[in-house]
Design an enzyme around this catalytic site. Structure first.
Site, mmCIF file in Angstrom:
data_model
loop_
_atom_site.group_PDB
_atom_site.id
_atom_site.type_symbol
_atom_site.label_atom_id
_atom_site.label_comp_id
_atom_site.label_asym_id
_atom_site.label_seq_id
_atom_site.Cartn_x
_atom_site.Cartn_y
_atom_site.Cartn_z
ATOM 1 N N GLU A 27 -0.095 -1.076 -6.046
ATOM 2 C CA GLU A 27 0.454 -1.486 -4.729
ATOM 3 C C GLU A 27 0.120 -2.931 -4.371
ATOM 4 O O GLU A 27 -0.362 -3.218 -3.266
ATOM 5 C CB GLU A 27 -0.041 -0.528 -3.633
ATOM 6 C CG GLU A 27 0.457 0.883 -3.810
ATOM 7 C CD GLU A 27 0.262 1.801 -2.600
ATOM 8 O OE1 GLU A 27 -0.513 1.456 -1.691
ATOM 9 O OE2 GLU A 27 0.889 2.869 -2.574
ATOM 10 N N GLU A 30 3.094 7.763 -7.178
ATOM 11 C CA GLU A 30 2.434 8.361 -6.005
ATOM 12 C C GLU A 30 3.526 8.930 -5.135
ATOM 13 O O GLU A 30 4.407 8.190 -4.676
ATOM 14 C CB GLU A 30 1.628 7.326 -5.202
ATOM 15 C CG GLU A 30 0.297 6.979 -5.822
ATOM 16 C CD GLU A 30 -0.561 6.084 -4.927
ATOM 17 O OE1 GLU A 30 -0.532 6.275 -3.691
ATOM 18 O OE2 GLU A 30 -1.239 5.208 -5.477
HETATM 19 O O1 AHR Z 1 -3.109 8.145 -2.478
HETATM 20 C C1 AHR Z 1 -3.762 7.488 -1.440
HETATM 21 C C2 AHR Z 1 -3.491 5.995 -1.398
HETATM 22 O O2 AHR Z 1 -2.155 5.784 -1.055
HETATM 23 C C3 AHR Z 1 -3.664 5.240 -2.687
HETATM 24 O O3 AHR Z 1 -4.957 4.823 -2.914
HETATM 25 C C4 AHR Z 1 -2.785 4.031 -2.492
HETATM 26 O O4 AHR Z 1 -2.290 3.533 -3.696
HETATM 27 C C5 AHR Z 1 -1.705 4.533 -1.543
HETATM 28 O O5 AHR Z 1 -1.520 3.655 -0.497
#
Ligand code: AHR
Length: 504
Positions: free
Chosen positions: A172, A294
Protein backbone atom coordinates in the site's frame (compact mmCIF):
# COMPACT_ATOMS: atom_id res chain seq x y z
CA UNK A 1 -36.62 -12.78 -6.69
CA UNK A 2 -36.25 -14.96 -9.70
CA UNK A 3 -33.17 -15.57 -11.86
CA UNK A 4 -32.31 -17.68 -14.87
CA UNK A 5 -28.65 -18.50 -15.41
CA UNK A 6 -27.25 -19.39 -18.80
CA UNK A 7 -24.11 -21.54 -18.77
CA UNK A 8 -22.38 -23.66 -21.35
CA UNK A 9 -19.25 -25.81 -20.84
CA UNK A 10 -17.89 -24.31 -24.07
CA UNK A 11 -18.05 -20.75 -22.72
CA UNK A 12 -15.35 -20.46 -20.10
CA UNK A 13 -13.45 -17.59 -18.53
CA UNK A 14 -10.37 -19.78 -17.98
CA UNK A 15 -9.05 -22.33 -15.52
CA UNK A 16 -9.60 -21.69 -11.80
CA UNK A 17 -6.31 -20.10 -10.64
CA UNK A 18 -4.77 -22.21 -7.88
CA UNK A 19 -3.80 -19.12 -5.90
CA UNK A 20 -7.18 -17.40 -5.98
CA UNK A 21 -8.12 -18.67 -2.53
CA UNK A 22 -5.31 -17.33 -0.40
CA UNK A 23 -5.21 -15.55 2.93
CA UNK A 24 -2.92 -13.21 4.82
CA UNK A 25 -1.02 -13.36 8.12
CA UNK A 26 0.35 -10.04 9.34
CA UNK A 27 2.31 -9.22 12.46
CA UNK A 28 -0.70 -7.36 13.74
CA UNK A 29 -2.75 -7.75 16.90
CA UNK A 30 -3.15 -11.46 17.64
CA UNK A 31 -2.86 -12.91 14.15
CA UNK A 32 0.64 -14.36 14.66
CA UNK A 33 1.02 -14.29 18.45
CA UNK A 34 -1.73 -16.38 20.14
CA UNK A 35 -3.17 -16.87 16.64
CA UNK A 36 -0.90 -19.26 14.78
CA UNK A 37 2.02 -19.19 17.27
CA UNK A 38 1.61 -19.82 21.00
CA UNK A 39 4.32 -22.06 22.46
CA UNK A 40 2.48 -22.44 25.80
CA UNK A 41 -0.82 -23.47 24.27
CA UNK A 42 -1.94 -27.03 25.15
CA UNK A 43 -2.08 -27.93 21.44
CA UNK A 44 1.28 -26.32 20.52
CA UNK A 45 3.76 -28.53 18.68
CA UNK A 46 7.56 -28.65 18.97
CA UNK A 47 7.76 -25.42 16.94
CA UNK A 48 5.32 -23.52 19.16
CA UNK A 49 2.61 -23.63 16.47
CA UNK A 50 -0.97 -24.02 17.64
CA UNK A 51 -2.22 -27.44 16.55
CA UNK A 52 -5.90 -26.51 16.84
CA UNK A 53 -5.45 -23.49 14.55
CA UNK A 54 -3.34 -25.52 12.11
CA UNK A 55 -6.11 -28.11 11.90
CA UNK A 56 -8.73 -25.46 11.11
CA UNK A 57 -6.41 -23.84 8.56
CA UNK A 58 -6.01 -27.21 6.82
CA UNK A 59 -9.79 -27.55 6.65
CA UNK A 60 -10.41 -24.06 5.32
CA UNK A 61 -7.44 -24.59 3.01
CA UNK A 62 -5.96 -21.23 1.91
CA UNK A 63 -3.78 -22.06 -1.07
CA UNK A 64 -1.29 -19.27 -0.40
CA UNK A 65 -0.68 -17.01 2.63
CA UNK A 66 0.82 -13.53 2.37
CA UNK A 67 3.32 -12.51 5.08
CA UNK A 68 4.47 -10.51 7.16
CA UNK A 69 2.35 -7.42 6.27
CA UNK A 70 0.48 -5.25 5.61
CA UNK A 71 1.42 -1.92 7.05
CA UNK A 72 3.75 -3.77 9.41
CA UNK A 73 6.17 -4.70 6.63
CA UNK A 74 6.90 -1.07 5.76
CA UNK A 75 8.93 -0.62 8.95
CA UNK A 76 10.17 -4.19 9.37
CA UNK A 77 13.76 -5.41 9.45
CA UNK A 78 13.48 -9.08 8.47
CA UNK A 79 16.87 -9.84 10.05
CA UNK A 80 15.32 -9.20 13.51
CA UNK A 81 13.16 -12.28 13.08
CA UNK A 82 15.81 -14.91 12.30
CA UNK A 83 18.44 -16.69 14.38
CA UNK A 84 18.47 -17.67 18.05
CA UNK A 85 15.24 -16.48 19.65
CA UNK A 86 16.85 -15.19 22.83
CA UNK A 87 19.00 -12.81 20.78
CA UNK A 88 16.15 -11.28 18.77
CA UNK A 89 15.39 -7.64 19.56
CA UNK A 90 12.13 -6.22 20.84
CA UNK A 91 11.17 -3.33 18.58
CA UNK A 92 8.53 -0.65 18.27
CA UNK A 93 6.09 -1.48 15.48
CA UNK A 94 5.04 1.98 14.40
CA UNK A 95 2.29 0.75 12.07
CA UNK A 96 0.08 -0.59 14.87
CA UNK A 97 1.84 1.01 17.85
CA UNK A 98 2.70 -2.31 19.47
CA UNK A 99 5.87 -4.00 20.67
CA UNK A 100 7.16 -6.64 18.26
CA UNK A 101 9.03 -9.39 20.11
CA UNK A 102 10.39 -11.02 16.95
CA UNK A 103 9.87 -14.46 18.43
CA UNK A 104 8.31 -15.39 15.10
CA UNK A 105 9.94 -14.66 11.74
CA UNK A 106 10.52 -16.04 8.27
CA UNK A 107 11.87 -19.43 9.35
CA UNK A 108 8.93 -20.03 11.69
CA UNK A 109 6.45 -18.87 9.06
CA UNK A 110 7.91 -21.12 6.37
CA UNK A 111 7.74 -24.07 8.78
CA UNK A 112 4.13 -23.22 9.62
CA UNK A 113 3.20 -22.89 5.93
CA UNK A 114 4.67 -26.28 5.16
CA UNK A 115 2.66 -27.88 7.98
CA UNK A 116 -0.48 -26.03 6.84
CA UNK A 117 0.08 -27.20 3.25
CA UNK A 118 0.07 -23.68 1.84
CA UNK A 119 2.36 -21.55 -0.34
CA UNK A 120 4.27 -18.57 1.10
CA UNK A 121 3.75 -15.15 -0.48
CA UNK A 122 6.38 -12.82 0.92
CA UNK A 123 6.37 -9.01 1.06
CA UNK A 124 9.52 -6.87 1.13
CA UNK A 125 9.82 -3.56 2.95
CA UNK A 126 9.88 -0.66 0.49
CA UNK A 127 8.84 1.86 3.15
CA UNK A 128 11.94 2.35 5.30
CA UNK A 129 14.18 0.09 3.20
CA UNK A 130 14.92 -0.65 -0.42
CA UNK A 131 16.44 -2.78 -3.11
CA UNK A 132 19.46 -4.07 -1.15
CA UNK A 133 17.43 -5.37 1.79
CA UNK A 134 14.90 -6.94 -0.59
CA UNK A 135 17.73 -8.77 -2.37
CA UNK A 136 19.26 -9.79 0.97
CA UNK A 137 15.99 -11.33 2.09
CA UNK A 138 15.64 -13.13 -1.23
CA UNK A 139 19.19 -14.46 -0.94
CA UNK A 140 18.48 -15.69 2.60
CA UNK A 141 15.26 -17.37 1.47
CA UNK A 142 16.10 -18.79 -1.96
CA UNK A 143 19.84 -19.02 -2.59
CA UNK A 144 21.13 -22.59 -2.15
CA UNK A 145 24.41 -22.02 -0.25
CA UNK A 146 27.95 -20.66 -0.33
CA UNK A 147 27.14 -16.99 0.33
CA UNK A 148 26.85 -15.01 3.54
CA UNK A 149 23.07 -14.96 3.75
CA UNK A 150 22.34 -18.42 2.35
CA UNK A 151 24.87 -19.83 4.80
CA UNK A 152 23.27 -17.80 7.58
CA UNK A 153 19.98 -19.56 6.80
CA UNK A 154 21.77 -22.90 6.90
CA UNK A 155 23.34 -22.02 10.23
CA UNK A 156 19.79 -21.46 11.50
CA UNK A 157 18.97 -25.08 10.69
CA UNK A 158 17.38 -24.76 7.28
CA UNK A 159 19.66 -26.42 4.71
CA UNK A 160 17.49 -26.25 1.60
CA UNK A 161 16.35 -22.96 0.12
CA UNK A 162 12.67 -22.17 0.64
CA UNK A 163 12.04 -21.52 -3.03
CA UNK A 164 9.55 -18.70 -2.38
CA UNK A 165 8.18 -17.66 -5.77
CA UNK A 166 5.63 -14.95 -5.02
CA UNK A 167 6.86 -11.56 -3.76
CA UNK A 168 5.08 -8.26 -3.08
CA UNK A 169 7.11 -5.14 -3.82
CA UNK A 170 6.05 -3.32 -0.66
CA UNK A 171 2.57 -2.73 0.73
CA UNK A 172 0.00 0.00 0.00
CA UNK A 173 2.67 2.52 -0.93
CA UNK A 174 -0.08 4.84 -2.23
CA UNK A 175 -1.51 5.27 1.28
CA UNK A 176 -0.57 8.38 3.29
CA UNK A 177 -0.75 6.18 6.44
CA UNK A 178 2.02 3.94 5.11
CA UNK A 179 5.48 4.26 6.66
CA UNK A 180 7.53 5.62 3.78
CA UNK A 181 4.47 6.56 1.68
CA UNK A 182 5.50 7.57 -1.84
CA UNK A 183 4.16 9.36 -4.87
CA UNK A 184 3.38 7.12 -7.82
CA UNK A 185 6.57 8.22 -9.58
CA UNK A 186 8.78 7.66 -6.56
CA UNK A 187 7.31 4.22 -5.97
CA UNK A 188 7.34 3.22 -9.64
CA UNK A 189 11.09 3.81 -9.98
CA UNK A 190 11.87 2.00 -6.74
CA UNK A 191 9.63 -0.94 -7.64
CA UNK A 192 11.17 -1.26 -11.12
CA UNK A 193 14.75 -1.21 -9.84
CA UNK A 194 13.96 -3.58 -6.97
CA UNK A 195 12.21 -5.97 -9.34
CA UNK A 196 15.18 -6.06 -11.72
CA UNK A 197 17.64 -6.57 -8.90
CA UNK A 198 15.55 -9.35 -7.35
CA UNK A 199 15.32 -11.14 -10.69
CA UNK A 200 19.10 -11.23 -10.96
CA UNK A 201 19.24 -12.98 -7.55
CA UNK A 202 16.47 -15.43 -8.51
CA UNK A 203 14.98 -15.29 -12.03
CA UNK A 204 12.10 -17.58 -11.03
CA UNK A 205 10.36 -15.02 -8.80
CA UNK A 206 6.88 -13.70 -9.60
CA UNK A 207 6.51 -10.07 -8.58
CA UNK A 208 3.54 -7.97 -7.52
CA UNK A 209 3.70 -4.17 -7.73
CA UNK A 210 1.54 -2.17 -5.34
CA UNK A 211 -1.67 -0.96 -6.87
CA UNK A 212 -4.25 1.11 -5.03
CA UNK A 213 -5.17 0.39 -1.44
CA UNK A 214 -8.76 1.11 -2.36
CA UNK A 215 -10.86 2.10 -5.34
CA UNK A 216 -11.81 5.27 -3.47
CA UNK A 217 -8.23 6.57 -3.26
CA UNK A 218 -7.85 9.98 -4.94
CA UNK A 219 -4.92 8.58 -6.92
CA UNK A 220 -6.76 5.43 -8.09
CA UNK A 221 -6.22 4.81 -11.80
CA UNK A 222 -3.43 7.31 -12.23
CA UNK A 223 -1.39 5.39 -9.66
CA UNK A 224 -1.78 2.14 -11.64
CA UNK A 225 -0.94 3.88 -14.92
CA UNK A 226 2.26 5.49 -13.64
CA UNK A 227 3.42 2.36 -11.80
CA UNK A 228 2.79 0.09 -14.78
CA UNK A 229 4.34 2.50 -17.32
CA UNK A 230 7.54 2.15 -15.33
CA UNK A 231 7.39 -1.51 -14.27
CA UNK A 232 5.39 -3.29 -16.98
CA UNK A 233 8.10 -5.68 -18.17
CA UNK A 234 9.47 -6.23 -14.67
CA UNK A 235 6.35 -7.31 -12.78
CA UNK A 236 3.74 -10.02 -13.20
CA UNK A 237 0.88 -8.53 -11.25
CA UNK A 238 -0.43 -5.34 -9.71
CA UNK A 239 -2.23 -5.49 -6.37
CA UNK A 240 -5.70 -4.37 -5.34
CA UNK A 241 -7.11 -4.08 -1.81
CA UNK A 242 -10.74 -3.63 -0.75
CA UNK A 243 -12.64 -3.74 2.51
CA UNK A 244 -16.40 -3.41 2.86
CA UNK A 245 -18.68 -2.67 5.79
CA UNK A 246 -22.35 -2.05 6.47
CA UNK A 247 -22.79 1.63 7.30
CA UNK A 248 -24.25 2.21 10.74
CA UNK A 249 -26.36 5.18 9.66
CA UNK A 250 -28.25 6.09 6.51
CA UNK A 251 -30.92 4.52 4.33
CA UNK A 252 -30.86 1.02 2.87
CA UNK A 253 -27.41 0.44 4.30
CA UNK A 254 -27.92 -3.31 4.10
CA UNK A 255 -28.80 -3.06 0.39
CA UNK A 256 -25.57 -1.19 -0.32
CA UNK A 257 -23.56 -3.61 1.78
CA UNK A 258 -25.01 -6.67 0.07
CA UNK A 259 -24.11 -5.12 -3.29
CA UNK A 260 -20.41 -4.72 -2.31
CA UNK A 261 -19.34 -7.20 -4.99
CA UNK A 262 -20.54 -4.71 -7.62
CA UNK A 263 -17.78 -2.43 -6.37
CA UNK A 264 -15.26 -5.27 -6.47
CA UNK A 265 -16.33 -6.17 -10.04
CA UNK A 266 -15.86 -2.55 -11.12
CA UNK A 267 -12.53 -2.22 -9.29
CA UNK A 268 -11.12 -5.29 -11.06
CA UNK A 269 -12.44 -4.23 -14.46
CA UNK A 270 -11.01 -0.72 -14.09
CA UNK A 271 -7.56 -2.01 -13.11
CA UNK A 272 -7.66 -4.43 -16.06
CA UNK A 273 -8.60 -1.57 -18.39
CA UNK A 274 -5.74 0.57 -17.08
CA UNK A 275 -3.21 -2.25 -17.33
CA UNK A 276 -4.34 -3.08 -20.85
CA UNK A 277 -4.09 0.56 -21.89
CA UNK A 278 -0.48 0.63 -20.69
CA UNK A 279 0.08 -2.64 -22.55
CA UNK A 280 -1.27 -1.20 -25.80
CA UNK A 281 0.68 2.05 -25.54
CA UNK A 282 3.92 0.24 -24.74
CA UNK A 283 3.37 -2.45 -27.38
CA UNK A 284 3.89 -5.10 -24.73
CA UNK A 285 3.12 -8.72 -25.39
CA UNK A 286 2.23 -10.13 -21.97
CA UNK A 287 -0.79 -9.25 -19.85
CA UNK A 288 -0.33 -8.07 -16.28
CA UNK A 289 -2.55 -9.87 -13.79
CA UNK A 290 -4.13 -8.68 -10.54
CA UNK A 291 -3.16 -9.88 -7.10
CA UNK A 292 -6.22 -9.05 -4.99
CA UNK A 293 -4.13 -9.55 -1.91
CA UNK A 294 -6.28 -7.91 0.77
CA UNK A 295 -10.04 -8.16 0.76
CA UNK A 296 -12.75 -8.75 3.33
CA UNK A 297 -15.54 -7.25 5.36
CA UNK A 298 -13.96 -4.95 7.93
CA UNK A 299 -15.85 -2.58 10.26
CA UNK A 300 -13.27 0.16 9.81
CA UNK A 301 -15.35 2.97 11.26
CA UNK A 302 -15.09 1.70 14.87
CA UNK A 303 -11.38 1.04 14.30
CA UNK A 304 -10.75 4.58 13.11
CA UNK A 305 -12.36 5.88 16.29
CA UNK A 306 -10.37 3.53 18.51
CA UNK A 307 -7.76 4.55 21.04
CA UNK A 308 -4.98 2.70 19.30
CA UNK A 309 -5.69 4.17 15.90
CA UNK A 310 -5.74 7.61 17.47
CA UNK A 311 -2.51 7.10 19.40
CA UNK A 312 -4.15 7.22 22.81
CA UNK A 313 -2.76 3.77 23.79
CA UNK A 314 0.38 2.09 22.68
CA UNK A 315 3.15 -0.42 22.94
CA UNK A 316 1.52 -3.63 24.16
CA UNK A 317 2.56 -7.04 22.87
CA UNK A 318 -0.09 -8.67 20.65
CA UNK A 319 -3.15 -6.71 21.85
CA UNK A 320 -6.67 -7.30 20.57
CA UNK A 321 -6.90 -5.23 17.39
CA UNK A 322 -9.81 -5.27 14.91
CA UNK A 323 -11.16 -8.63 16.05
CA UNK A 324 -14.37 -8.25 14.07
CA UNK A 325 -17.02 -10.87 14.85
CA UNK A 326 -18.76 -11.83 11.62
CA UNK A 327 -22.47 -12.35 11.12
CA UNK A 328 -24.65 -14.21 8.64
CA UNK A 329 -24.89 -11.02 6.56
CA UNK A 330 -21.10 -10.64 6.51
CA UNK A 331 -20.74 -14.25 5.34
CA UNK A 332 -23.19 -13.67 2.49
CA UNK A 333 -21.22 -10.60 1.42
CA UNK A 334 -17.95 -12.54 1.62
CA UNK A 335 -19.61 -15.23 -0.53
CA UNK A 336 -20.44 -12.62 -3.18
CA UNK A 337 -16.88 -11.22 -3.03
CA UNK A 338 -15.62 -14.75 -3.68
CA UNK A 339 -18.06 -14.94 -6.60
CA UNK A 340 -16.62 -11.71 -7.98
CA UNK A 341 -13.04 -12.94 -7.74
CA UNK A 342 -13.98 -16.21 -9.43
CA UNK A 343 -15.84 -14.46 -12.26
CA UNK A 344 -12.61 -12.52 -12.95
CA UNK A 345 -10.24 -15.47 -12.59
CA UNK A 346 -8.76 -14.85 -16.04
CA UNK A 347 -7.07 -11.71 -14.69
CA UNK A 348 -7.16 -12.06 -10.92
CA UNK A 349 -4.61 -14.79 -10.52
CA UNK A 350 -3.83 -14.33 -6.82
CA UNK A 351 -6.30 -13.59 -4.04
CA UNK A 352 -5.62 -13.15 -0.34
CA UNK A 353 -8.45 -12.69 2.11
CA UNK A 354 -7.31 -10.51 5.02
CA UNK A 355 -6.63 -11.92 7.53
CA UNK A 356 -6.34 -15.53 8.64
CA UNK A 357 -6.74 -15.50 12.45
CA UNK A 358 -8.25 -13.04 14.95
CA UNK A 359 -7.46 -9.83 13.03
CA UNK A 360 -10.57 -9.53 10.79
CA UNK A 361 -10.05 -13.28 10.79
CA UNK A 362 -11.50 -16.27 9.05
CA UNK A 363 -10.67 -17.98 12.32
CA UNK A 364 -10.71 -16.90 15.96
CA UNK A 365 -8.57 -18.22 18.79
CA UNK A 366 -8.26 -17.47 22.48
CA UNK A 367 -4.99 -17.49 24.38
CA UNK A 368 -4.77 -20.85 26.15
CA UNK A 369 -8.30 -21.56 24.92
CA UNK A 370 -10.17 -22.83 21.88
CA UNK A 371 -10.14 -21.88 18.22
CA UNK A 372 -13.14 -21.76 15.89
CA UNK A 373 -14.34 -20.76 12.43
CA UNK A 374 -16.05 -17.44 11.92
CA UNK A 375 -19.12 -17.36 9.66
CA UNK A 376 -17.06 -16.01 6.76
CA UNK A 377 -14.78 -19.08 6.80
CA UNK A 378 -17.62 -21.21 5.46
CA UNK A 379 -18.13 -19.71 2.00
CA UNK A 380 -14.35 -19.45 1.72
CA UNK A 381 -13.86 -23.13 2.53
CA UNK A 382 -16.62 -24.21 0.18
CA UNK A 383 -15.36 -22.26 -2.77
CA UNK A 384 -11.73 -23.14 -2.17
CA UNK A 385 -12.57 -26.86 -2.38
CA UNK A 386 -15.38 -26.84 -4.91
CA UNK A 387 -14.27 -24.34 -7.54
CA UNK A 388 -12.29 -26.69 -9.78
CA UNK A 389 -11.68 -27.05 -13.49
CA UNK A 390 -12.87 -24.18 -15.64
CA UNK A 391 -14.65 -20.98 -14.62
CA UNK A 392 -17.89 -20.66 -16.57
CA UNK A 393 -19.08 -17.44 -18.10
CA UNK A 394 -22.41 -17.11 -16.28
CA UNK A 395 -25.12 -14.89 -17.79
CA UNK A 396 -27.78 -13.93 -15.27
CA UNK A 397 -31.22 -12.72 -16.29
CA UNK A 398 -33.43 -11.89 -13.35
CA UNK A 399 -34.71 -9.39 -10.86
CA UNK A 400 -32.52 -6.42 -10.08
CA UNK A 401 -32.62 -3.53 -7.64
CA UNK A 402 -30.96 -0.17 -7.29
CA UNK A 403 -29.45 0.72 -3.95
CA UNK A 404 -28.24 4.10 -2.75
CA UNK A 405 -24.79 3.44 -4.22
CA UNK A 406 -25.34 0.88 -6.97
CA UNK A 407 -27.60 0.42 -9.98
CA UNK A 408 -28.70 -2.83 -11.60
CA UNK A 409 -27.79 -5.10 -8.72
CA UNK A 410 -28.72 -8.72 -9.43
CA UNK A 411 -30.69 -10.05 -6.49
CA UNK A 412 -29.25 -13.44 -7.29
CA UNK A 413 -25.47 -13.28 -7.60
CA UNK A 414 -23.82 -16.22 -9.32
CA UNK A 415 -20.56 -17.85 -10.30
CA UNK A 416 -19.90 -21.37 -11.57
CA UNK A 417 -17.18 -23.86 -12.42
CA UNK A 418 -17.21 -26.96 -14.60
CA UNK A 419 -14.76 -29.75 -13.95
CA UNK A 420 -14.75 -31.81 -17.10
CA UNK A 421 -12.60 -34.57 -15.63
CA UNK A 422 -14.86 -35.33 -12.68
CA UNK A 423 -18.03 -34.20 -14.45
CA UNK A 424 -18.86 -31.85 -11.58
CA UNK A 425 -20.67 -28.56 -12.13
CA UNK A 426 -20.49 -26.24 -9.11
CA UNK A 427 -22.85 -23.31 -8.71
CA UNK A 428 -22.13 -20.57 -6.17
CA UNK A 429 -25.30 -18.58 -5.56
CA UNK A 430 -26.20 -15.72 -3.27
CA UNK A 431 -29.65 -14.38 -2.57
CA UNK A 432 -29.29 -10.68 -1.75
CA UNK A 433 -32.94 -10.24 -0.86
CA UNK A 434 -33.29 -9.72 2.85
CA UNK A 435 -36.83 -11.03 3.16
CA UNK A 436 -37.74 -13.06 0.07
CA UNK A 437 -36.71 -16.49 -1.14
CA UNK A 438 -34.95 -16.63 -4.51
CA UNK A 439 -35.94 -19.01 -7.30
CA UNK A 440 -33.10 -19.91 -9.59
CA UNK A 441 -33.43 -21.82 -12.82
CA UNK A 442 -30.38 -23.21 -14.64
CA UNK A 443 -30.94 -24.90 -18.02
CA UNK A 444 -28.40 -27.72 -18.41
CA UNK A 445 -29.06 -28.58 -22.07
CA UNK A 446 -25.47 -27.76 -23.03
CA UNK A 447 -24.10 -30.47 -20.74
CA UNK A 448 -23.84 -33.93 -22.30
CA UNK A 449 -25.24 -36.84 -20.28
CA UNK A 450 -27.65 -36.92 -17.41
CA UNK A 451 -27.03 -34.45 -14.59
CA UNK A 452 -28.07 -35.12 -11.01
CA UNK A 453 -27.72 -33.22 -7.72
CA UNK A 454 -24.63 -34.40 -5.86
CA UNK A 455 -24.86 -32.04 -2.91
CA UNK A 456 -26.52 -28.75 -2.03
CA UNK A 457 -25.50 -26.64 0.97
CA UNK A 458 -26.54 -23.22 2.15
CA UNK A 459 -25.50 -20.62 4.71
CA UNK A 460 -28.42 -18.60 6.09
CA UNK A 461 -29.93 -17.64 9.42
CA UNK A 462 -31.35 -20.80 11.01
CA UNK A 463 -34.10 -21.42 13.55
CA UNK A 464 -34.07 -18.76 16.24
CA UNK A 465 -31.35 -16.78 14.46
CA UNK A 466 -31.33 -13.61 12.40
CA UNK A 467 -28.95 -11.94 9.99
CA UNK A 468 -26.82 -10.65 12.88
CA UNK A 469 -26.08 -14.08 14.35
CA UNK A 470 -22.37 -14.82 14.75
CA UNK A 471 -20.18 -17.74 15.79
CA UNK A 472 -18.80 -17.27 19.28
CA UNK A 473 -16.60 -19.17 21.69
CA UNK A 474 -19.78 -20.44 23.40
CA UNK A 475 -21.49 -21.30 20.09
CA UNK A 476 -18.70 -21.83 17.54
CA UNK A 477 -20.93 -23.69 15.06
CA UNK A 478 -24.05 -21.52 15.25
CA UNK A 479 -23.66 -20.46 11.62
CA UNK A 480 -22.32 -22.78 8.94
CA UNK A 481 -23.28 -24.73 5.86
CA UNK A 482 -26.54 -26.70 6.13
CA UNK A 483 -28.23 -28.98 3.59
CA UNK A 484 -30.27 -27.02 1.06
CA UNK A 485 -33.48 -28.94 0.51
CA UNK A 486 -35.54 -29.11 -2.63
CA UNK A 487 -32.88 -28.74 -5.31
CA UNK A 488 -34.05 -30.67 -8.36
CA UNK A 489 -32.88 -31.46 -11.86
CA UNK A 490 -35.80 -32.13 -14.16
CA UNK A 491 -36.22 -31.78 -17.91
CA UNK A 492 -32.54 -30.80 -18.18
CA UNK A 493 -33.04 -27.83 -15.86
CA UNK A 494 -31.79 -27.37 -12.31
CA UNK A 495 -34.14 -25.54 -9.96
CA UNK A 496 -33.00 -24.11 -6.66
CA UNK A 497 -34.86 -22.10 -4.04
CA UNK A 498 -32.53 -19.95 -1.96
CA UNK A 499 -33.63 -18.75 1.48
CA UNK A 500 -33.64 -14.97 2.02
CA UNK A 501 -30.16 -13.55 2.59
CA UNK A 502 -28.16 -16.68 1.88
CA UNK A 503 -25.15 -18.07 0.05
CA UNK A 504 -25.31 -21.58 -1.38
O1 AHR B 1 -5.27 -5.88 6.94
C1 AHR B 1 -5.14 -4.76 7.75
C2 AHR B 1 -4.40 -3.61 7.09
O2 AHR B 1 -5.19 -3.10 6.05
C3 AHR B 1 -3.09 -3.94 6.43
O3 AHR B 1 -2.02 -3.90 7.29
C4 AHR B 1 -2.94 -2.84 5.41
O4 AHR B 1 -2.19 -3.24 4.30
C5 AHR B 1 -4.38 -2.47 5.07
O5 AHR B 1 -4.56 -1.11 5.12
Amino acid sequence: PHARLTIDPEFTVGPVPRRLFGSFAEHMGRCIYTGIFEPDHPTADEDGLRGDVLELVRQVGPTVVRYPGGNFVSGYDWEDGVGPREERPRRLDRAWRTVETNQFGLDEFATWAQKAGTEVMMAVNLGTRGMQEACDLLEYANHPSGTRLSDLRRSHGRQDPYGITLWCLGNEMDGPWQTGHKTAHEYARLAAETARAMRTVDPSVELVACGSSGRGMATFGEWERVVLEETYEDVDMISAHAYYEEAQTGEDTVGDFLASAKDMDAFIEEVVATADAVRARGRHRKHVGISFDEWNVWYQTPWRDSDRANARTAWDVAPRVIEDEYSVTDAVVVGTLLNSLLRHGDRVTVGAQAQLVNVIGLLRSEEGGPAWKQTIAHPFEQMRHRATGAILDVRTRGDQVSTARFDDVDLVDAAATWDEESGVLSLFLANRSEHEAGDVEVPLRAFVGEMRVAEALVLAAGEGQDRHTTNTQAAPDAVGMRPLEGVVVQDATARVTLPPLSWA
